[in-house]
Design a protein around this motif. Structure first.
Motif, short mmCIF file in Angstrom:
data_model
loop_
_atom_site.label_atom_id
_atom_site.label_comp_id
_atom_site.label_asym_id
_atom_site.label_seq_id
_atom_site.Cartn_x
_atom_site.Cartn_y
_atom_site.Cartn_z
N ILE A 577 0.78 -1.44 -0.20
CA ILE A 577 0.05 0.02 -0.14
C ILE A 577 1.03 1.35 0.04
O ILE A 577 0.82 2.44 -0.63
CB ILE A 577 -1.42 0.52 1.53
N GLU A 578 1.94 1.59 0.71
CA GLU A 578 2.85 2.73 0.76
C GLU A 578 3.84 2.92 -0.75
O GLU A 578 3.58 3.91 -0.70
CB GLU A 578 3.63 1.31 1.42
N ALA A 579 3.95 1.54 -0.94
CA ALA A 579 4.46 2.03 -2.97
C ALA A 579 3.13 2.33 -3.52
O ALA A 579 3.93 3.52 -4.37
CB ALA A 579 4.92 0.35 -3.12
N VAL A 580 1.85 2.62 -3.73
CA VAL A 580 0.66 2.72 -4.47
C VAL A 580 1.05 4.20 -4.74
O VAL A 580 1.71 3.99 -6.38
CB VAL A 580 -0.65 2.44 -4.07
N PRO A 581 1.83 5.18 -3.79
CA PRO A 581 1.94 6.36 -4.65
C PRO A 581 2.77 6.62 -5.38
O PRO A 581 2.13 7.29 -7.10
CB PRO A 581 1.63 6.78 -3.83
N PHE A 582 3.79 5.84 -4.82
CA PHE A 582 5.42 5.94 -5.48
C PHE A 582 4.69 5.90 -7.88
O PHE A 582 5.49 5.81 -8.25
CB PHE A 582 6.00 5.70 -5.18
N LEU A 583 3.94 4.17 -6.90
CA LEU A 583 4.39 3.85 -8.58
C LEU A 583 3.18 4.28 -9.19
O LEU A 583 3.34 4.45 -11.12
CB LEU A 583 3.32 2.09 -8.44
N LYS A 584 2.07 5.16 -9.32
CA LYS A 584 1.24 6.33 -9.38
C LYS A 584 2.18 7.22 -10.17
O LYS A 584 1.44 7.24 -11.35
CB LYS A 584 0.03 5.98 -8.66
N GLU A 585 3.39 7.38 -9.45
CA GLU A 585 4.00 8.84 -10.40
C GLU A 585 3.80 8.61 -11.48
O GLU A 585 4.59 9.27 -12.61
CB GLU A 585 4.86 8.59 -8.89
N LYS A 586 4.99 6.72 -11.34
CA LYS A 586 5.61 6.68 -12.32
C LYS A 586 4.54 5.95 -13.78
O LYS A 586 4.91 5.43 -14.69
CB LYS A 586 6.41 5.44 -11.61
N GLY A 587 3.28 5.98 -12.91
CA GLY A 587 1.86 5.77 -14.42
C GLY A 587 1.97 4.29 -14.53
O GLY A 587 1.15 4.20 -14.91
N ILE A 588 2.33 3.50 -13.46
CA ILE A 588 1.67 2.07 -13.14
C ILE A 588 0.59 2.42 -11.91
O ILE A 588 0.83 2.17 -11.02
CB ILE A 588 3.04 1.70 -12.28
N GLU A 589 -0.97 1.75 -12.28
CA GLU A 589 -2.03 1.57 -12.01
C GLU A 589 -1.55 0.00 -11.41
O GLU A 589 -1.34 -1.08 -12.13
CB GLU A 589 -3.26 1.80 -12.06
N VAL A 590 -2.09 0.19 -9.65
CA VAL A 590 -1.78 -0.95 -9.50
C VAL A 590 -3.52 -1.52 -8.65
O VAL A 590 -3.77 -0.81 -8.12
CB VAL A 590 -1.01 -1.47 -8.68
N GLN A 591 -3.53 -3.05 -8.38
CA GLN A 591 -4.76 -3.47 -7.59
C GLN A 591 -4.39 -4.31 -6.27
O GLN A 591 -2.97 -4.84 -6.57
CB GLN A 591 -5.39 -4.01 -8.50
N VAL A 592 -3.79 -3.79 -4.96
CA VAL A 592 -3.65 -4.31 -4.51
C VAL A 592 -3.96 -5.23 -3.19
O VAL A 592 -5.47 -5.15 -3.18
CB VAL A 592 -2.72 -2.82 -3.50
N VAL A 593 -3.88 -6.29 -3.39
CA VAL A 593 -4.32 -7.63 -2.86
C VAL A 593 -4.40 -7.83 -1.56
O VAL A 593 -3.06 -8.40 -1.41
CB VAL A 593 -4.42 -9.03 -4.02
N SER A 594 -4.82 -8.67 -0.67
CA SER A 594 -5.09 -9.25 0.92
C SER A 594 -5.29 -10.29 0.58
O SER A 594 -6.48 -10.39 0.60
CB SER A 594 -5.25 -8.43 1.53
N ALA A 595 -4.68 -11.33 1.11
CA ALA A 595 -4.64 -12.40 1.03
C ALA A 595 -4.47 -13.69 2.22
O ALA A 595 -3.48 -14.21 2.37
CB ALA A 595 -4.00 -12.97 -0.12
N PRO A 596 -5.12 -13.60 3.03
CA PRO A 596 -4.67 -14.28 4.35
C PRO A 596 -4.80 -15.47 4.18
O PRO A 596 -4.05 -16.48 5.08
CB PRO A 596 -5.88 -13.54 5.38
N SER A 597 -5.70 -16.26 3.46
CA SER A 597 -5.85 -16.86 3.44
C SER A 597 -5.90 -18.15 1.41
O SER A 597 -6.76 -18.03 1.78
CB SER A 597 -6.83 -17.68 4.57
N GLU A 598 -5.04 -18.07 1.62
CA GLU A 598 -4.89 -18.89 0.12
C GLU A 598 -6.33 -20.26 -0.12
O GLU A 598 -6.87 -19.92 -0.91
CB GLU A 598 -3.16 -19.10 -0.37
N GLY A 599 -6.14 -21.27 1.13
CA GLY A 599 -7.05 -22.20 0.79
C GLY A 599 -8.37 -21.66 0.96
O GLY A 599 -8.38 -22.10 -0.10
N LEU A 600 -9.02 -20.52 2.04
CA LEU A 600 -10.14 -20.16 0.83
C LEU A 600 -10.24 -19.88 -0.06
O LEU A 600 -11.92 -19.29 -0.45
CB LEU A 600 -10.82 -19.23 2.15
N PHE A 601 -9.19 -18.37 -0.29
CA PHE A 601 -8.96 -18.12 -1.63
C PHE A 601 -9.62 -19.52 -3.02
O PHE A 601 -10.42 -19.45 -3.57
CB PHE A 601 -8.43 -17.44 -1.64
N PHE A 602 -8.64 -20.67 -3.26
CA PHE A 602 -8.99 -21.73 -3.68
C PHE A 602 -10.57 -21.98 -3.64
O PHE A 602 -10.69 -22.72 -4.22
CB PHE A 602 -7.70 -22.79 -3.67
#
Lengths: 676, 676
Positions: A577-602
């Motif tokens: 999340i901290e990196a988002v504004p810096f990436l934006k500055e460089k013209g890179i749009e990101v989506q940030v995902v929090s993945a507390p449980s791989e098992g649930l996600f799959f």
């Protein structure tokens, strides 16, 4: 009381059945079963209290077997009580049978615990004995019952028996009666080759009541069990000197007792004569799967007694329930499979704190709202922050189980196995805490919890190199990848055998605990940070974090299409999340995902998964663990930045920089990955 | 002999340095270090024998610290001996310093073992004591020396201390002298809240010589250590009742001793006055990093004595070497880092046998060709087939270490930690056996071996669900993926922290053992089958199998370009080979790859890797473990057929069919994957 000659006959009957099961399966362990038969026979025909028509009766005595390889003995004595048919015994160790090589928990049939890995079975009994005391302290002594355990030479040698022995003695668990089947023979050698231990003295050093008897003598067994009933201060250890392969004879009719060769293979393979042995025991080798009429009668008589005893005890319970309707409701709730109701939305979390501290806040709420929770720590309560719970209650002490905290001392594996025993007993919800790196010690018991589908909660704090100064021995690296293998492994119900959650901030920690509490079918591991973590930008805090239930979710969505998906869990999400504004500055749009449980996600449907981590978009993963920790989530073509070494001792902010766990490095990695 | 007042001064000096290190680092554990200072001071200034100018001297006494968090005490006493500078102490717990939070093995500086996970440190001492006896039995008592261990309340509570205590007592390791720093305080509580154990009685039950003293009294420490020197039958435990945070005072000048709060944080954070404490101990809080002149003198005097003692002992050794040139050569070889030479090509393997049996054949050859190998088993020697070695030698017994087999009893973790201690001592090559599923128990010690870069060998047999009838508790599923995480993890030399090999047949097993023996820098795990495996089709057997050194290699190459690469390791390779003709019938040309070590394979150059598993060709992996076990090898787009559940109890051939580990299913899977 039965005459000992009938008891001897019944024990021989068990010996015949047990050795015949192994002989028929061409695989298994006859010797120990034959030696231990006398004890289980006296226990089941004269002492163990249960309701033949209500196997789940909460007030039954429990019998925990430690040496799972002695399963033929257990199945045979349970066959005498009618829980297994002779046909079941014949199917020992066969595909689809109810008589697997090592017993698997099956309360309906009288099997209280899965066993096999030595030492864990009797440690589960300690857990059950604690649960019994906990409940009796709340609901009264009408619901007291005994916990019996059966341990062998191997179990006594396993490291875990030290934790179990110390704890049972310290807590004065007089409701625990353990039989030590001391036959002086183990798999490879006689015991004297590997141990000069004075076992009686050792258990006395732990404050146990020790009685030594001839373990194949029904009268002595009866006397010892009778004495043990009246003990009020100490757990009892009955050391029974028994004969391995009791009754076994060779082809020439000479004794084949006391031989290692009867330990782990059919009698005929080990050098004994199966036929002669069966004859020697009074059976017919042509038709060995028989219950002798007088033995049938012995057990029928006991069944009739048990019906009476259970009815009396249940009448007592009914009277108590009538007098104490509120308590009765509570008791029923404790034993229901329903998750307790907790007002999670009302739990106020301070922002930007360590997730172990956030966990402490939740545990403090549980202390009043989840009255049957028992929280333990392996001497780290003030560090793993289980003391959030402790501060609202007090620790168990000998004779006083009115508190709900269990100070286990330094014994991670023992604590985890005890939690399994508590869960098996029922009526309580165990949660146990230690450092995540020490999950290594607990793994054998975690695996058993997963196999038995027990809803034990693990509080694993100090979750990454961000432990800092304590250095490599205390910095988990491969542990998350390791424990998540249990998410991949399915249990006998086809479900993930474990739920593993590494929350990204305080609110996610509340939600992780919610999921843990609601998960009544498998163990749950919570992986928590030592250091403070900035709260995620999500506007609605807890409400937003509720999406953690899907295993992974979007915590930052760009206005336009994302050029790349950034995925992490735990404290690394905040770094992304901290990196988002810096990436934006460089013209890179990101989506940030929090993945507390791989098992649930799959387990989510494809459309959801594709919304969170679209297959067509590049993925960058950040993990404080091995890169492979996140590789499945990042997908085949995703790039993961992780740690591939043991770490070093230094303040964690220094390590962040040295290891590249900074917004700056995320920016560098992502721009490099996108070739910008 | 020094007067005890100088000794007290020196101990206070250690207390000042230790507490100041923690204070400066703003992190660490002062209390225990302050309490244990008196013992290490007497030990290092009067008893421990080493050569100040030759830290690697094979005949030195060893000192093993168990409670790694007491590192300030160790670093401080070693600073008195000149091994650390005061500047090093000031850099405690900082990036790049030689004084990490928990000690990491550094023989040059007098740190004999990495410590931190409680209980393992003193268990390593047991291993070193066994190695010492093994070598003295072969080369004579001129090379006897003492092994000292230091244990705390936490170490005594850890499960592992039971295995260590039993084994040391059973083997009568009188060369072992252990100090128990009994301060009655642990991290979370006072000891009495978690233990009523009579520790002296427990160790007496294991056959130890137990001496109880005031552990802060130099005269009593000296007397106890003097007595222990002459003990010839039993290991000695000196129980020293010590004062946690000895010398600590509060701001008002009152005592701040015996408080949990001094355990794990700087004195000033815990509520004591750092300044007042330093003053109380005779130091200057403005300039605490000082060695008092009289203390310097004390240690200088000892250094001078040590130079003499070492010179005398070395002269003895030289005389012995002159009289025994062959033995001297052998001794030097034992302590060299060179791998022993074994004629592997001459080891004749029966075809189509279990790889555990093939391992047994190799071990039988080692018994005569690798004279400094010690093989152990946790009571499974006749099952894990380490008895191939045992049959050519005999097991250690009290007073007789002429054999080379160590019957550990049932204690997998203890055995693994003891192996670490043997390797740390040097001169011996330890190999330890048990079932693969029990590698779970060993993991904490395996991790330490990897961290310390010790060439311990693990013989893990019964490697898959093909264990069969023993069922889920004995069928490893996630274990291979789990242990291979150590291949991904790099040690401080940037090398794979562990070598893990799962050979596919008897010849590959010989090669796997060759690689294990040649690997003198990291631990090696051998994962072996219980059941027989058909030998691979490779024409040249052993010669062909030598390619296993590359981690993965082609065992079947089609005449034309392969349509698909089939990859596996262990017994699954034979299943793939079995499927080849059936696939050919369907017009599918395959290349079959045996991949005993993923770690080694990923260290190969890209051209080799691309030859074995071409990036452009589809890949099918078969594993008896979780599918993820092989996913890295199969690559992003490869398909892996594995097991995703705990297994079931039944004969393994039945399980093969039920689980799809048959040539037939391989054909079905591959044709489906290729859409044919």
């Amino acid at each position: 009381m039965s005459t000992t000659s009938i008891l001897d006959k019944a024990a021989d009957n068990i010996r015949i059945l047990a050795s015949s099961m192994v002989e028929k399966a061409k695989s298994g362990h006859p010797g120990g079963a034959m030696g231990g038969a006398d004890f289980v026979n006296v226990l089941f025909s004269e002492f163990l209290t249960y309701d033949p028509s209500d196997p789940q009766w909460i007030n039954r005595d429990r019998f925990f077997l430690d040496p799972g390889h002695m399963s033929p003995m257990l199945y045979s004595v349970l066959a005498l009580t009618g829980k297994y048919s002779l046909e079941d015994l014949k199917q020992f160790r066969q595909w689809g049978s109810v008589t697997p090589g090592h017993p698997e928990v099956d309360v309906e049939r009288g099997v209280e615990n899965t066993s096999g890995p030595l030492g864990q079975g009797h440690t589960m009994a300690i857990g059950a004995a604690i649960a019994e005391r906990f409940l009796a302290a709340r609901f009264g002594n009408w619901m007291s019952h005994k916990i019996y355990a059966f341990i062998s030479d191997g179990g006594v040698q396993e490291e875990i028996s030290q934790g179990a022995g110390r704890i049972a003695g310290t807590l004065g668990l007089s409701n625990l009666i353990m039989f030590y089947d001391s036959n002086d023979i183990q798999l490879s050698t006689v015991v004297s080759e590997v141990s000069v231990e004075d076992t009686a003295k050792k258990y006395e050093a732990w404050g146990w009541n020790v009685i030594t008897i001839v373990g194949n003598d029904a009268a002595q067994i009866r006397e010892a069990l009778t004495k043990a009933q009246t003990e009020t201060e100490r757990p009892t250890l009955i050391i029974g000197k028994t004969i391995m392969g009791k009754g076994a004879v060779a082809a020439d009719g000479s004794s084949f007792e006391n031989k290692c060769a009867t330990h782990g293979m059919p009698l005929s393979e080990g050098g004994a004569s199966y036929e002669k042995t069966i004859q020697n025991l009074g059976g017919n080798p042509e038709n060995p799967f028989v219950i002798f009429p007088e033995v049938e009668e012995l057990y029928a008589k006991r069944q009739a007694e048990l019906v009476k005893i259970a009815a009396e005890k249940k009448a007592q319970q009914a009277a108590w329930e009538k007098e104490n309707p509120e308590l009765a409701k509570k008791l029923a709730k404790f034993f229901s499979k329903e998750a307790p109701k907790v007002d999670f939305a009302a739990i106020a979390q301070k922002a930007d704190q360590a997730t172990r501290a956030a966990s402490s806040t939740v545990l403090a709420a549980f202390a009043s709202q989840v009255e049957n929770m028992i929280v333990a720590s392996a001497d780290l309560s003030n560090s793993d922050k289980t003391d959030g719970f402790l501060k609202k209650t007090h620790a168990f002490t000998k004779g006083d189980f009115s508190g709900a905290f269990f100070q286990a001392g330094v014994c991670e594996l023992t604590m985890a196995a005890i939690a399994n025993g508590m869960a098996l007993h029922g009526g309580v919800i165990p949660a146990v805490g230690t450092f995540f790196v020490f999950s290594d010690y607990m793994k054998p018991a975690v695996r058993m919890a997963a196999l038995m589908q027990l809803p034990v909660k693990y509080v694993w704090t100090h979750d990454a190199f961000r432990v800092g100064e304590d250095g490599p021995t205390h910095q988990p690296v491969e542990q998350e990848a390791q424990i998540r293998l249990m998410e991949q492994l399915k249990n006998h119900h086809g479900k993930n055998s474990m739920l593993v959650l590494r929350p990204a901030d305080a609110d996610e920690t509340t939600v992780a605990w919610k999921l843990a509490l609601e998960n009544t079918c498998t163990p749950t591991g919570l992986i928590l940070s030592r250091q403070n973590i900035k709260n995620l930008v999500a506007e609605n805090g807890y409400t937003s974090a509720l999406q953690a239930a899907k295993g992974a979710y979007i915590v930052y969505k760009p206005a336009t299409k994302a050029d790349i998906i950034l995925v992490a869990n735990g404290s690394e999400v905040a770094t992304l999340i901290e990196a988002v504004p810096f990436l934006k500055e460089k013209g890179i749009e990101v989506q940030v995902v929090s993945a507390p449980s791989e098992g649930l996600f799959f387990n989510q449907d494809e459309s959801y998964r594709n919304e969170v981590i679209p297959a067509s978009t590049p993925v960058f993963g950040l993990t404080a663990g091995l890169p492979s920790t996140l590789q499945r989530l990042a997908g085949a073509n995703g790039k993961v930045f992780g740690l591939d070494h043991f770490g070093y001792s230094a303040p964690y902010k220094v390590l962040d920089k040295e290891f590249g766990f900074t917004a700056e490095n995320v920016v560098n990695q992502v721009t490099a990955q996108l070739g910008k």
